[in-house]
Design a protein around this motif. Sequence first.
Motif, mmCIF file in Angstrom:
data_model
loop_
_atom_site.group_PDB
_atom_site.id
_atom_site.type_symbol
_atom_site.label_atom_id
_atom_site.label_comp_id
_atom_site.label_asym_id
_atom_site.label_seq_id
_atom_site.Cartn_x
_atom_site.Cartn_y
_atom_site.Cartn_z
ATOM 1 N N VAL A 234 -8.257 -90.525 -39.542
ATOM 2 C CA VAL A 234 -7.267 -90.007 -38.420
ATOM 3 C C VAL A 234 -5.836 -89.887 -38.369
ATOM 4 C CG1 VAL A 234 -8.271 -91.028 -36.580
ATOM 5 C CG2 VAL A 234 -7.899 -89.286 -35.871
ATOM 6 N N ARG A 235 -5.770 -91.223 -38.760
ATOM 7 C CA ARG A 235 -4.286 -92.238 -38.106
ATOM 8 C C ARG A 235 -3.252 -91.407 -39.592
ATOM 9 N NH1 ARG A 235 -4.301 -92.326 -33.977
ATOM 10 N NH2 ARG A 235 -2.429 -92.523 -34.517
ATOM 11 N N ILE A 236 -3.230 -90.565 -39.973
ATOM 12 C CA ILE A 236 -3.047 -90.234 -41.438
ATOM 13 C C ILE A 236 -1.946 -89.191 -40.253
ATOM 14 C CG2 ILE A 236 -3.535 -87.709 -41.435
ATOM 15 C CD1 ILE A 236 -1.752 -89.604 -43.789
ATOM 16 N N PRO A 263 -10.018 -84.632 -48.406
ATOM 17 C CA PRO A 263 -10.835 -83.769 -47.325
ATOM 18 C C PRO A 263 -10.843 -85.191 -46.304
ATOM 19 C CG PRO A 263 -12.449 -83.371 -48.833
ATOM 20 C CD PRO A 263 -11.532 -84.278 -49.369
ATOM 21 N N LEU A 264 -11.225 -84.762 -44.756
ATOM 22 C CA LEU A 264 -10.582 -85.439 -43.866
ATOM 23 C C LEU A 264 -12.078 -85.513 -43.143
ATOM 24 C CD1 LEU A 264 -7.559 -85.194 -42.590
ATOM 25 C CD2 LEU A 264 -7.881 -86.986 -44.079
ATOM 26 N N GLU A 265 -13.527 -86.581 -43.006
ATOM 27 C CA GLU A 265 -14.349 -86.740 -42.177
ATOM 28 C C GLU A 265 -13.683 -86.723 -41.116
ATOM 29 O OE1 GLU A 265 -16.740 -88.117 -45.944
ATOM 30 O OE2 GLU A 265 -16.417 -89.875 -44.356
ATOM 31 N N LEU A 266 -13.504 -85.852 -40.032
ATOM 32 C CA LEU A 266 -12.789 -86.453 -38.324
ATOM 33 C C LEU A 266 -14.731 -86.046 -38.091
ATOM 34 C CD1 LEU A 266 -9.544 -84.473 -38.906
ATOM 35 C CD2 LEU A 266 -10.117 -86.702 -38.936
ATOM 36 N N PHE A 285 -6.361 -83.761 -33.989
ATOM 37 C CA PHE A 285 -7.357 -82.656 -35.257
ATOM 38 C C PHE A 285 -6.988 -81.039 -35.241
ATOM 39 C CE2 PHE A 285 -11.080 -79.084 -36.289
ATOM 40 C CZ PHE A 285 -11.977 -80.057 -37.274
ATOM 41 N N ALA A 286 -6.751 -80.854 -34.328
ATOM 42 C CA ALA A 286 -5.785 -79.828 -33.800
ATOM 43 C C ALA A 286 -4.709 -79.238 -35.181
ATOM 44 C CB ALA A 286 -5.425 -79.215 -32.899
ATOM 45 N N LEU A 287 -2.999 -80.006 -35.212
ATOM 46 C CA LEU A 287 -2.691 -80.184 -35.617
ATOM 47 C C LEU A 287 -3.240 -80.978 -37.056
ATOM 48 C CD1 LEU A 287 0.542 -81.122 -36.263
ATOM 49 C CD2 LEU A 287 0.149 -83.350 -36.193
ATOM 50 N N ALA A 289 -5.481 -79.368 -38.730
ATOM 51 C CA ALA A 289 -6.120 -78.249 -39.238
ATOM 52 C C ALA A 289 -4.946 -77.249 -38.706
ATOM 53 C CB ALA A 289 -7.322 -77.651 -38.235
ATOM 54 N N ARG A 290 -4.195 -77.472 -38.243
ATOM 55 C CA ARG A 290 -2.848 -76.424 -38.525
ATOM 56 C C ARG A 290 -2.268 -76.348 -39.377
ATOM 57 N NH1 ARG A 290 2.274 -75.897 -36.639
ATOM 58 N NH2 ARG A 290 2.001 -78.176 -35.306
ATOM 59 N N LEU A 291 -1.622 -77.095 -40.042
ATOM 60 C CA LEU A 291 -1.346 -77.534 -41.108
ATOM 61 C C LEU A 291 -1.594 -78.124 -42.218
ATOM 62 C CD1 LEU A 291 0.779 -81.543 -39.693
ATOM 63 C CD2 LEU A 291 1.557 -78.113 -40.012
ATOM 64 N N ARG A 292 -3.274 -77.352 -42.143
ATOM 65 C CA ARG A 292 -3.652 -77.238 -43.314
ATOM 66 C C ARG A 292 -4.401 -78.357 -44.064
ATOM 67 N NH1 ARG A 292 -6.563 -71.994 -43.013
ATOM 68 N NH2 ARG A 292 -5.706 -70.424 -42.271
ATOM 69 N N PHE A 293 -4.442 -78.980 -43.562
ATOM 70 C CA PHE A 293 -4.910 -80.731 -43.985
ATOM 71 C C PHE A 293 -6.654 -79.555 -44.272
ATOM 72 C CE2 PHE A 293 -1.980 -82.546 -43.305
ATOM 73 C CZ PHE A 293 -1.724 -83.913 -43.822
ATOM 74 N N ARG A 294 -7.435 -80.617 -45.346
ATOM 75 C CA ARG A 294 -8.930 -79.961 -45.165
ATOM 76 C C ARG A 294 -9.844 -81.405 -44.167
ATOM 77 N NH1 ARG A 294 -12.164 -79.409 -50.861
ATOM 78 N NH2 ARG A 294 -10.683 -77.452 -51.144
ATOM 79 N N VAL A 295 -10.112 -80.279 -43.095
ATOM 80 C CA VAL A 295 -10.453 -81.100 -42.788
ATOM 81 C C VAL A 295 -12.534 -80.812 -42.014
ATOM 82 C CG1 VAL A 295 -8.221 -81.440 -40.094
ATOM 83 C CG2 VAL A 295 -9.995 -79.253 -40.565
ATOM 84 N N THR A 296 -13.221 -81.380 -41.726
ATOM 85 C CA THR A 296 -14.327 -81.295 -41.009
ATOM 86 C C THR A 296 -14.575 -81.992 -39.982
ATOM 87 O OG1 THR A 296 -14.937 -83.164 -42.292
ATOM 88 C CG2 THR A 296 -14.712 -81.192 -43.169
#
Length: 362
Positions: A234-236, A263-266, A285-287, A289-296
């Motif tokens: 998350v600290r990315i 992938p980020l296991e959030l 998470f929202a930021l 996801a909006r920037l198209r990181f691979r969030v889970t």
Amino acid sequence: MTTPLTLENIQQAPKALLHDHLDGGLRPATVVELADQFGYDGLPTTDVTELATFFRTAAHSGSLVRYLEPFAHTVGVMQTAEALHRVALECVEDLAADSVVYAEVRFAPELHIDGGMSLDAVVEAVLAGFADGEKAAAAEGKTITVRCLVTAMRHAARSREIAELAIRFRDVGVVGFDIAGAEAGYPPTRHLDAFEYMRNNNARFTIHAGEAFGLPSIQEAIAFCGADRLGHGVRIVDDIEVHSDDDATLGRLASILRDKRIPLELCPSSNVQTGAVASIAEHPFALLARLRFRVTVNTDNRLMSDTTMSQEMLRLVEAFGYGWSDLERFTINAMKSSFIPFRERLTLIDEVIKPRFAVLIG
């Protein structure tokens, strides 16, 4: 017609879970029963309701170190093959009841040998529990696939041994390796031998990084250790500058993380409890996801966080206004990022996840 986004309806949606700790997801009643059955006398209370409250409030500490303290009680009652089998079976039943169709559940075998079991016997008991849990779920009309990640404790010196365990059981249910525990003072580079062993055996691994500690932890996990996924990560967000027009500039570490689709296991609720973020509304998470990181989306510890996958998704819906298509994207992100073979991932995506979401989306 689109199905309303209520908790009850979200519970019907298929889910893929990558970050869930076996010793963090016990039923409170099971903890009490196992403590009585096997003579564990360390529980703060044997009242099931009070014990559930204890785990939830003790974990909500604002500190990863304090968050981990209640695990002494769950691990304490998981020191026999019978107990491990039961906990694993119930884990699968509970996930299946929440419409989880695929899960990778992790645990640290080295924490379960105080009763004299070998590491191999510990893993065998858990895998047998998962298999029997899948059968029990199927009898209830629920289809779920559960695989195991074996975890090494980062403050200990058994990571190579646990990595070897992962390879020994790779064809019978263990799909990867992990390190976990307090981050500060225990960087992932202390375990390079284990990660090199995994890579030499063409095996997959994830690393808890960027939760309680910052960017250096993520840098080491990616650049030096070669992690396939990041536990939390998350600290990315500290390497992302958001501008007044809502555009963003990524630093080099954030850029490589996104470019390589790591992938980020959030775990939203857990991240609040440990103090990694202040609230769900402020979760990055929202930021990301909006920037198209691979969030889970993940639960981390269902007992400690008093949560389920459906509740985690609902909290994100309420905080950020997500719809069914967003939840589908996060679920497919997780399925794509799983450690099972490509064809198995594709089958679950195309034959289970997409068709069931199509009904919900309308």
